[in-house]
Motif scaffolding. Structure first.
Motif, PDB file in Angstrom:
ATOM      1  N   GLN A 684       0.840  -1.208   0.000  1.00 26.82           N
ATOM      2  CA  GLN A 684       0.000   0.000   0.000  1.00 26.82           C
ATOM      3  C   GLN A 684       0.874   1.258   0.000  1.00 26.82           C
ATOM      4  O   GLN A 684       0.599   2.221  -0.719  1.00 26.82           O
ATOM      5  N   GLU A 685       1.923   1.248   0.796  1.00 29.54           N
ATOM      6  CA  GLU A 685       2.810   2.416   0.856  1.00 29.54           C
ATOM      7  C   GLU A 685       3.591   2.585  -0.443  1.00 29.54           C
ATOM      8  O   GLU A 685       3.838   3.704  -0.896  1.00 29.54           O
ATOM      9  N   LEU A 686       3.986   1.467  -1.040  1.00 27.95           N
ATOM     10  CA  LEU A 686       4.666   1.550  -2.338  1.00 27.95           C
ATOM     11  C   LEU A 686       3.764   2.236  -3.361  1.00 27.95           C
ATOM     12  O   LEU A 686       4.201   3.149  -4.087  1.00 27.95           O
ATOM     13  N   LYS A 687       2.522   1.813  -3.435  1.00 31.51           N
ATOM     14  CA  LYS A 687       1.598   2.351  -4.428  1.00 31.51           C
ATOM     15  C   LYS A 687       1.228   3.804  -4.136  1.00 31.51           C
ATOM     16  O   LYS A 687       0.895   4.558  -5.063  1.00 31.51           O
ATOM     17  N   ARG A 688       1.325   4.206  -2.886  1.00 28.92           N
ATOM     18  CA  ARG A 688       0.994   5.586  -2.535  1.00 28.92           C
ATOM     19  C   ARG A 688       2.171   6.535  -2.801  1.00 28.92           C
ATOM     20  O   ARG A 688       1.979   7.661  -3.257  1.00 28.92           O
ATOM     21  N   GLU A 689       3.401   6.089  -2.531  1.00 28.64           N
ATOM     22  CA  GLU A 689       4.550   7.007  -2.560  1.00 28.64           C
ATOM     23  C   GLU A 689       5.381   6.938  -3.844  1.00 28.64           C
ATOM     24  O   GLU A 689       5.994   7.936  -4.241  1.00 28.64           O
ATOM     25  N   LEU A 690       5.424   5.775  -4.482  1.00 29.60           N
ATOM     26  CA  LEU A 690       6.300   5.645  -5.650  1.00 29.60           C
ATOM     27  C   LEU A 690       5.875   6.491  -6.859  1.00 29.60           C
ATOM     28  O   LEU A 690       6.727   6.982  -7.603  1.00 29.60           O
ATOM     29  N   PRO A 691       4.558   6.679  -7.123  1.00 33.39           N
ATOM     30  CA  PRO A 691       4.190   7.467  -8.306  1.00 33.39           C
ATOM     31  C   PRO A 691       4.808   8.862  -8.322  1.00 33.39           C
ATOM     32  O   PRO A 691       5.330   9.302  -9.356  1.00 33.39           O
ATOM     33  N   GLN A 692       4.779   9.562  -7.205  1.00 29.54           N
ATOM     34  CA  GLN A 692       5.350  10.908  -7.178  1.00 29.54           C
ATOM     35  C   GLN A 692       6.863  10.860  -7.351  1.00 29.54           C
ATOM     36  O   GLN A 692       7.457  11.700  -8.043  1.00 29.54           O
ATOM     37  N   ALA A 693       7.505   9.857  -6.731  1.00 26.19           N
ATOM     38  CA  ALA A 693       8.958   9.720  -6.873  1.00 26.19           C
ATOM     39  C   ALA A 693       9.336   9.482  -8.335  1.00 26.19           C
ATOM     40  O   ALA A 693      10.288  10.071  -8.853  1.00 26.19           O
ATOM     41  N   LEU A 694       8.562   8.614  -9.026  1.00 28.57           N
ATOM     42  CA  LEU A 694       8.843   8.347 -10.440  1.00 28.57           C
ATOM     43  C   LEU A 694       8.628   9.597 -11.289  1.00 28.57           C
ATOM     44  O   LEU A 694       9.398   9.864 -12.232  1.00 28.57           O
ATOM     45  N   GLU A 695       7.613  10.364 -10.971  1.00 31.03           N
ATOM     46  CA  GLU A 695       7.335  11.584 -11.737  1.00 31.03           C
ATOM     47  C   GLU A 695       8.504  12.565 -11.637  1.00 31.03           C
ATOM     48  O   GLU A 695       8.921  13.153 -12.636  1.00 31.03           O
ATOM     49  N   ILE A 696       9.061  12.718 -10.438  1.00 31.29           N
ATOM     50  CA  ILE A 696      10.196  13.629 -10.260  1.00 31.29           C
ATOM     51  C   ILE A 696      11.411  13.109 -11.025  1.00 31.29           C
ATOM     52  O   ILE A 696      12.131  13.867 -11.676  1.00 31.29           O
ATOM     53  N   LEU A 697      11.625  11.790 -10.986  1.00 33.00           N
ATOM     54  CA  LEU A 697      12.764  11.205 -11.699  1.00 33.00           C
ATOM     55  C   LEU A 697      12.630  11.426 -13.203  1.00 33.00           C
ATOM     56  O   LEU A 697      13.605  11.757 -13.895  1.00 33.00           O
ATOM     57  N   GLN A 698      11.433  11.259 -13.724  1.00 30.06           N
ATOM     58  CA  GLN A 698      11.218  11.468 -15.151  1.00 30.06           C
ATOM     59  C   GLN A 698      11.427  12.926 -15.538  1.00 30.06           C
ATOM     60  O   GLN A 698      12.025  13.229 -16.569  1.00 30.06           O
ATOM     61  N   LYS A 699      10.965  13.830 -14.692  1.00 30.51           N
ATOM     62  CA  LYS A 699      11.136  15.252 -14.996  1.00 30.51           C
ATOM     63  C   LYS A 699      12.598  15.685 -14.912  1.00 30.51           C
ATOM     64  O   LYS A 699      12.984  16.685 -15.510  1.00 30.51           O
ATOM     65  N   SER A 700      13.407  14.936 -14.169  1.00 29.73           N
ATOM     66  CA  SER A 700      14.831  15.261 -14.094  1.00 29.73           C
ATOM     67  C   SER A 700      15.595  14.675 -15.278  1.00 29.73           C
ATOM     68  O   SER A 700      16.813  14.717 -15.320  1.00 29.73           O
ATOM     69  N   ASN A 701      14.851  14.117 -16.246  1.00 33.34           N
ATOM     70  CA  ASN A 701      15.431  13.611 -17.480  1.00 33.34           C
ATOM     71  C   ASN A 701      16.295  12.375 -17.277  1.00 33.34           C
ATOM     72  O   ASN A 701      17.266  12.146 -17.987  1.00 33.34           O
ATOM     73  N   LEU A 702      15.948  11.568 -16.312  1.00 30.37           N
ATOM     74  CA  LEU A 702      16.643  10.316 -16.081  1.00 30.37           C
ATOM     75  C   LEU A 702      16.435   9.391 -17.274  1.00 30.37           C
ATOM     76  O   LEU A 702      15.323   9.250 -17.776  1.00 30.37           O
ATOM     77  N   ALA A 703      17.501   8.766 -17.739  1.00 30.61           N
ATOM     78  CA  ALA A 703      17.385   7.851 -18.874  1.00 30.61           C
ATOM     79  C   ALA A 703      16.455   6.695 -18.529  1.00 30.61           C
ATOM     80  O   ALA A 703      16.509   6.159 -17.416  1.00 30.61           O
ATOM     81  N   PRO A 704      15.595   6.285 -19.456  1.00 33.43           N
ATOM     82  CA  PRO A 704      14.692   5.165 -19.162  1.00 33.43           C
ATOM     83  C   PRO A 704      15.415   3.913 -18.679  1.00 33.43           C
ATOM     84  O   PRO A 704      14.920   3.194 -17.825  1.00 33.43           O
ATOM     85  N   VAL A 705      16.622   3.663 -19.215  1.00 27.04           N
ATOM     86  CA  VAL A 705      17.356   2.476 -18.807  1.00 27.04           C
ATOM     87  C   VAL A 705      17.732   2.534 -17.324  1.00 27.04           C
ATOM     88  O   VAL A 705      17.955   1.516 -16.684  1.00 27.04           O
ATOM     89  N   ASP A 706      17.764   3.747 -16.759  1.00 28.72           N
ATOM     90  CA  ASP A 706      18.148   3.909 -15.362  1.00 28.72           C
ATOM     91  C   ASP A 706      16.958   4.120 -14.433  1.00 28.72           C
ATOM     92  O   ASP A 706      17.141   4.200 -13.214  1.00 28.72           O
ATOM     93  N   LEU A 707      15.762   4.225 -14.987  1.00 29.34           N
ATOM     94  CA  LEU A 707      14.610   4.593 -14.165  1.00 29.34           C
ATOM     95  C   LEU A 707      14.345   3.577 -13.058  1.00 29.34           C
ATOM     96  O   LEU A 707      14.155   3.936 -11.898  1.00 29.34           O
TER      97      LEU A 707
END
Length: 915
Positions: A684-707
C-alpha cells in the motif's frame, strides 16, 4: 531533517558523461597520475554526490517553493551548479568551485561537516571533499592507500601557495606568485633532474647505445624479451621462444615484426632474432596451445608451468626499440646487449612471497613465487639505484629543507619509482598497435606475460625516470585548488570507533564484495614502499606486507574456499563499520555508499527469475549482502542512483538490463527502530509514494534504462524505514523479495501513466505491446479501438496505422509520412509526435529534433513520458534496438530543448524551419 537534493533528483546524464570522460586514457594531467590504485572512483561522480548531499531539495522548503513548478525551477538551478562542477578540466574552472562552495555554505549556515571516507582507497572522495572547501578525513587499512591520501590531502595543501625553495627557481622567479602546488612542482622538476643526472652516470654502462650507422649511435628506448622453455620433443630440444605476437609495429606503415633464428646443425638451437618487414606467422602462444618454432611440436601451458616451477624457464632478448629522433626504429639484439642485461649485479631485491590467489595471481603458477621474480636483474638494479640516490639526496638536504616538506618531496619521488616498477617488470607487455610499453596494472589482476618489456630508465622517452617524474608532478599541479585545506589521514580498521573522527558527512566507495583483492594487488607497490619509505614514515610501514585478515572483502581464498565464511566476514564487518559510522555522523546529511558491478557478476542462487533480476539490475550476492548490512545497521535507504562510467555508456546502456558501473545508495539513520508492518501495508505504501517519486525522476530527465534502478531507492526507503516487514506466513521479508515487489509496482505505475495519453496513443501502446509492428486481423484492431475509445478510421487519419485487405499494421518510423508537418496536421497524437522526434534525431541529430520540437511547442513534452513507457515494453520484450531509440530521445531531451531556443529567423525572432 531536510531532504537533500541527492534524495530526490540528480542530473545523471551530465554526471555519467563526465565520469566516462574522467575514465578515459590520454585526457591530460589528472590526480590519478600521482600513483596507481585499483578501481578508482571517477572524480565527477564523487564531486557531484558530495555537493548534492549538502544542498536541500526544494521540496524541503514549501514556504519558499510552494508549487511543483517553482520546485522544479529551483532544482534546475542546483542542477546547473552540478553541471558546472562536471565540466572537463575542472581544475581550470575555479568559478565553478566558488559558486558551489558559496551555495554549500549558504545552505549549511557556514557550519560545514567533515567529509569522511572510511575505505578511502585511491582517495577520490576525500580529494573532492577537500576541493569543495571542507576538511577531508581519509582512513583505510591498506598502507598504499594511506601514503597516497597522506600525500594528497594531508601534506600537499599544507604547502600550497609556497614559492619553490630550489636555488635555480629562487633566482629566476623572484617576486612571482606561486598558486596552489606550482612551487612544489618546480622543486620536484629541479631535484628530479638531479636524480636523473646521477642515475645516468651510475647506470649508463648497463644501458649501452646501439650502433645505427657507421658513425652514429642511438639510445635504446625499450627492450623486448621472450621467455623460453625446452621443447618437449626429444628429437628437437630447442629453446622454445614463448611469444604471443611477433608484431613490433602493427598499425603504422611500414609494419615491423621480429622472427627467431634457428640453427639446425646437430639439433635445433635458438641463436637469436632478426627484424623483418612482414611476418604472417602467429605467435607461438595461442591460448593453451604452445607451438615450438623450430619443429612445430605442440604442447600446453601446463608443460610451461611445470618447467617454470622446476626452475627451467629462461629468457632471451628478442628486439630493441631505438630512438631515431622523430619516432622509433627496431633492431635485433647483440649478444653483448643480452649478456649485459642478464649479468647485471644487484644488491637488493623484494624477497617477499607473493599471494598465489588462483583467480588473480597468475605468476606463481609459472614458478614466479616471490616479488623479486617479477623483475630482471637489470630492472632491479635500475630501481634500487634510483632509490639509493633519492636516499642520498634526502640525507644531503636534511637541515636545509623543512622536514615535512622534505619528506613530501621524497614521498613523491618514490611514487615515481613505483610507476617505474609498474611498467618496468617482467610481466609488462609491448602493445604493437601503439608502439608502447604497457604496465602490469592494465587490469586489476597479476597476469602472466610470456613476452615482456624492459625500459631504459635513464633515457628521455617512454617509461623512464624523467617521464615517470613528469607524470607525478603534472598530476600534482592540478590536484589542489585555492579552497583546499589540510585534511586528516589515518590507517585504521573502519570497524573501530575513533573519537577524533566526528561531525561527519560519510561518503564511501567500499570494497566490492569479492571483485578485487586490494591487499594482494597492492603488495606489489608496498614491498618497494616499505624498503624506500620506512626511514621517513615508520608508522605506516610496520607490517611486512599489506594487512589482509581484517580487510573487508569476501575473499574465499582467505577462508580455504568457504563462500559462507567469506560472506559472513564481509557482511559482519560492514555491519560493525556502519554502526560505528552512524554514531559519528552529522545527522543533517545522508550517507552515500557506492557499489560497483562487474558486467559478468551474477548470482544464480535463486530459482525465482523475477526475484533474481529486479529493478533493472542483476541482484548479485555482493549487492544483496551490502544492502542487508546497511539496513541491519539501522539505516534507511532513501535513494539509489545508477552511475555509468563506461566510455561507451550511452551505447551500452541502451540494451535491456545493461548494468550500471556503480549504484550509489543514499542512507539516513532509521528513526523508528521498533516498527513493524505487513506485506500488504508495504504494498500500500509503495503504491501511494512511488508514483510521485517516479514523476520527479522522469522530470529530471533520467534515462529510461536507469529509471528502475533509481526508483529502487524510494522503494527501499519504505522497506528500510521499518524494523521488519512481515510476510503472510509470519516470516521476515528479505531484501530480494522487497526489490521484486518494487519492480512490479514500478511497472504498474508506468502502465497507469497511459491515462495521460490520447486514445489513439493508448491504442498504439496496447497494440505495440501485443503485436509490435506485425500485420494482424482488422477485427483485432477494431475490438481494441473500441476498448480504448477510438476507431480504426481515426487511427488511419492520425497516420499511425495502415489498414487494407482485412489486416491492420502499426506503421514503423520508416513508414511514417516523410512530409508530415504538425502545423498542418489536423490531429496530432503523442505516438506520432514521439516517433517523428526519434526519426529526426536519428537522421538529423539533435538539431533536426530541435526544429521539430520548435514547431510542436508545449505538446512535445509528453513525448518524453511516452518514451519511458515504450522503453519499459521494449526491455521486457528483449527489443534492444527499439529500446535504444526511446532511451536516446530522453538522453538527448535537454539538448533538443536548448537547441530549439536558439533557432531564430533572420530578424532574430523564433522561426518555422523546413526540414
Amino acid at each position: 531533517m531536510n531532504k537533500k537534493l541527492i534524495e530526490v533528483a540528480l542530473p545523471l546524464d551530465t554526471i555519467n558523461d563526465a565520469s566516462a570522460y574522467d575514465k578515459m586514457p590520454g585526457i591530460g594531467a589528472h590526480p590519478k597520475g600521482i600513483h596507481y590504485y585499483p578501481a578508482r572512483l571517477p572524480l565527477p561522480s564523487a564531486r557531484a554526490v558530495l555537493f548534492a548531499s549538502m544542498v536541500d531539495d526544494p521540496s524541503s522548503h514549501p514556504d519558499k517553493f510552494p508549487t511543483e513548478e517553482e520546485q522544479e525551477k529551483e532544482r534546475d538551478r542546483l542542477f546547473a551548479l552540478i553541471r558546472s562542477l562536471c565540466e572537463n578540466k575542472i581544475h581550470t574552472k575555479p568559478r565553478a568551485f566558488q559558486a558551489a562552495i558559496d551555495e554549500i555554505k549558504k545552505q549549511c549556515d557556514n557550519d560545514l561537516p567533515n567529509v569522511h571516507d572510511p575505505f578511502a582507497g585511491g582517495g577520490a572522495i576525500p580529494l573532492e571533499g577537500m576541493r569543495l572547501g571542507m576538511k577531508a578525513i581519509a582512513t583505510d587499512l591498506n598502507p598504499v592507500s594511506i601514503f597516497l591520501n597522506k600525500a594528497t590531502i594531508e601534506l600537499l595543501p599544507k604547502f600550497a601557495n609556497q614559492a619553490p625553495i630550489n636555488p635555480e627557481s629562487q633566482i629566476k622567479s623572484e617576486g612571482l606568485e606561486w598558486k596552489n602546488a606550482a612551487g612544489l612542482v618546480e622543486d620536484l622538476k629541479y631535484y628530479g633532474n638531479i636524480i636523473h643526472k646521477r642515475a645516468e652516470k651510475k647506470l649508463q654502462q648497463y644501458f649501452p647505445k646501439v650502433k645505427v650507422s657507421s658513425n652514429r649511435e642511438s639510445k635504446v628506448i625499450t627492450y623486448i624479451w621472450n621467455r623460453t622453455v625446452k621443447c618437449p620433443n626429444p628429437a628437437c630440444g630447442c629453446e622454445m621462444p614463448l611469444v604471443k605476437s611477433f608484431a613490433l609495429r602493427s598499425k603504422k606503415k611500414p609494419k615491423v615484426f621480429y622472427r627467431p633464428l634457428i640453427e639446425r646443425n646437430d639439433g635445433n638451437k635458438l641463436v637469436g632474432y632478426e627484424i623483418v618487414g612482414e611476418n604472417p606467422e602467429k605467435g607461438t602462444v595461442q591460448r593453451n596451445k604452445i607451438t615450438c618454432y623450430a619443429c612445430q611440436e605442440v604442447t600446453t601451458l601446463d608443460y610451461v608451468k611445470k618447467e617454470g616451477k622446476e626452475g627451467r624457464m629462461g629468457m632471451r632478448l628478442a628486439a630493441m626499440v631505438v630512438d631515431k629522433g622523430r619516432g622509433k626504429d627496431y633492431y635485433p639484439p647483440t649478444l653483448e646487449q643480452e649478456e649485459i642485461a642478464l649479468n647485471t649485479p644487484t644488491d637488493w631485491a623484494p624477497d617477499y612471497i607473493m599471494s598465489d590467489h588462483p583467480q588473480y595471481m597468475a605468476p606463481p603458477r609459472y614458478g614466479l613465487t616471490h616479488f623479486k621474480d617479477l623483475f630482471t636483474k637489470r630492472q632491479l638494479l635500475a630501481l634500487t639505484t634510483i632509490s639509493n640516490l633519492i636516499h642520498e639526496w634526502h640525507a644531503e638536504q636534511k637541515g636545509k629543507i623543512e622536514q615535512d616538506y622534505l619528506n613530501l618531496l621524497t614521498l613523491y619521488m618514490f611514487f615515481a619509482v613505483d610507476r617505474l616498477a609498474d611498467f618496468n617488470c617482467n610481466v609488462s607487455r609491448w602493445k604493437a598497435s601503439g608502439e608502447q610499453q604497457m604496465q602490469l596494472f592494465s587490469s586489476n589482476r597479476f597476469a602472466m606475460a610470456m613476452d615482456f618489456t624492459e625500459a631504459n630508465v635513464i633515457g628521455s622517452k617512454a617509461i623512464c625516470w624523467l617521464k615517470s617524474m613528469g607524470m607525478v608532478y603534472d598530476s600534482i599541479a592540478i590536484t589542489i585548488n585555492q579552497f583546499s585545506k589540510p585534511g586528516l589521514v589515518k590507517q585504521k580498521n573502519a570497524e573501530n570507533p575513533d573519537p577524533e573522527i566526528n561531525k561527519l558527512l560519510v561518503s564511501t566507495d567500499p570494497p566490492y564484495y569479492n571483485n578485487i583483492p586490494y591487499a594482494e594487488l597492492m603488495d606489489f607497490f608496498y614491498v618497494w614502499m616499505k624498503h624506500n619509505l620506512e626511514p621517513y614514515f615508520p608508522d605506516i610501514t610496520k607490517t611486512l606486507l599489506t594487512p589482509k585478515t581484517e580487510e573487508l572483502v569476501a575473499n574465499e581464498f582467505r577462508f580455504e574456499g568457504d563462500k559462507d565464511k567469506a560472506k559472513e566476514h564481509f557482511e559482519g564487518g560492514f555491519k560493525k563499520a556502519f554502526t560505528v559510522l552512524k554514531e559519528a555522523m552529522d545527522e543533517r546529511f545522508p550517507m552515500s555508499i557506492y557499489y560497483a558491478f562487474k558486467q559478468e557478476e551474477t548470482d544464480g542462487s535463486s530459482d525465482d527469475d523475477e526475484a533474481a533480476n529486479v529493478a533493472g539490475i542483476t541482484l548479485t550476492t555482493g549487492w544483496e549482502t551490502i544492502l542487508e548490512a546497511v539496513i541491519q545497521s539501522g539505516f534507511q535507504i532513501t535513494a539509489t542512483w545508477p552511475l555509468r562510467a563506461s566510455q561507451k555508456w550511452r551505447l551500452r546502456a541502451m540494451g535491456s538490463n545493461a548494468l550500471a558501473s556503480y549504484i550509489v545508495m543514499i542512507c539516513r539513520q532509521r528513526t523508528d527502530k521498533e516498527s513493524t508492518i505487513t506485506r500488504r501495508q508495504y504494498m500500500q505504501e509503495l503504491k501511494r509514494e512511488l508514483p510521485q517519486a517516479l514523476e520527479i525522476l522522469q522530470k529530471s530527465n533520467l534515462a529510461p534504462v536507469d529509471l528502475a534502478q533509481a526508483a529502487l531507492g524510494p522503494g527501499m526507503g519504505i522497506f528500510s524505514r521499518y524494523e521488519q516487514v512481515i510476510e503472510q506466513d509470519g516470516s521476515k521479508m528479505n531484501v530480494r523479495t522487497a526489490l521484486s515487489l518494487i519492480n512490479r509496482t514500478i511497472d504498474e505505475i508506468l502502465t497507469d501513466q497511459e491515462g495521460d495519453f490520447d486514445a489513439e496513443t493508448r491504442w498504439a501502446l496496447a497494440w505495440f505491446e501485443q503485436f509490435g509492428i506485425e500485420k494482424k486481423p482488422y477485427g483485432d484492431a477494431e475490438s481494441l479501438s473500441r476498448a480504448k475509445g477510438t476507431a480504426v478510421n481515426a487511427l488511419t487519419e492520425a497516420g499511425i496505422i495502415s489498414a487494407g485487405q482485412g489486416d491492420v499494421k502499426l506503421l514503423s518510423r520508416d513508414e511514417l509520412d516523410p512530409n508530415w508537418n504538425p502545423e498542418t496536421d489536423k490531429r496530432t497524437v503523442v505516438w506520432e509526435v514521439t516517433q517523428h522526434l526519434i526519426k529526426q534525431l536519428q537522421e538529423n541529430g539533435e538539431l533536426g529534433a530541435a526544429k521539430l520540437y520548435k514547431k510542436l511547442g508545449a505538446e512535445a513534452d509528453i513525448a518524453r513520458e511516452l518514451s519511458y513507457r515504450l522503453f519499459s515494453i521494449c526491455e521486457k520484450k528483449g527489443w534492444a534496438k527499439e529500446a535504444q531509440a526511446y532511451n536516446s530521445l530522453v538522453l538527448a531531451w535537454n539538448q533538443i530543448v536548448t537547441e530549439s531556443l536558439n533557432i531564430r529567423d533572420d530578424k532574430g525572432s523564433q522561426t518555422q524551419l523546413e526540414f
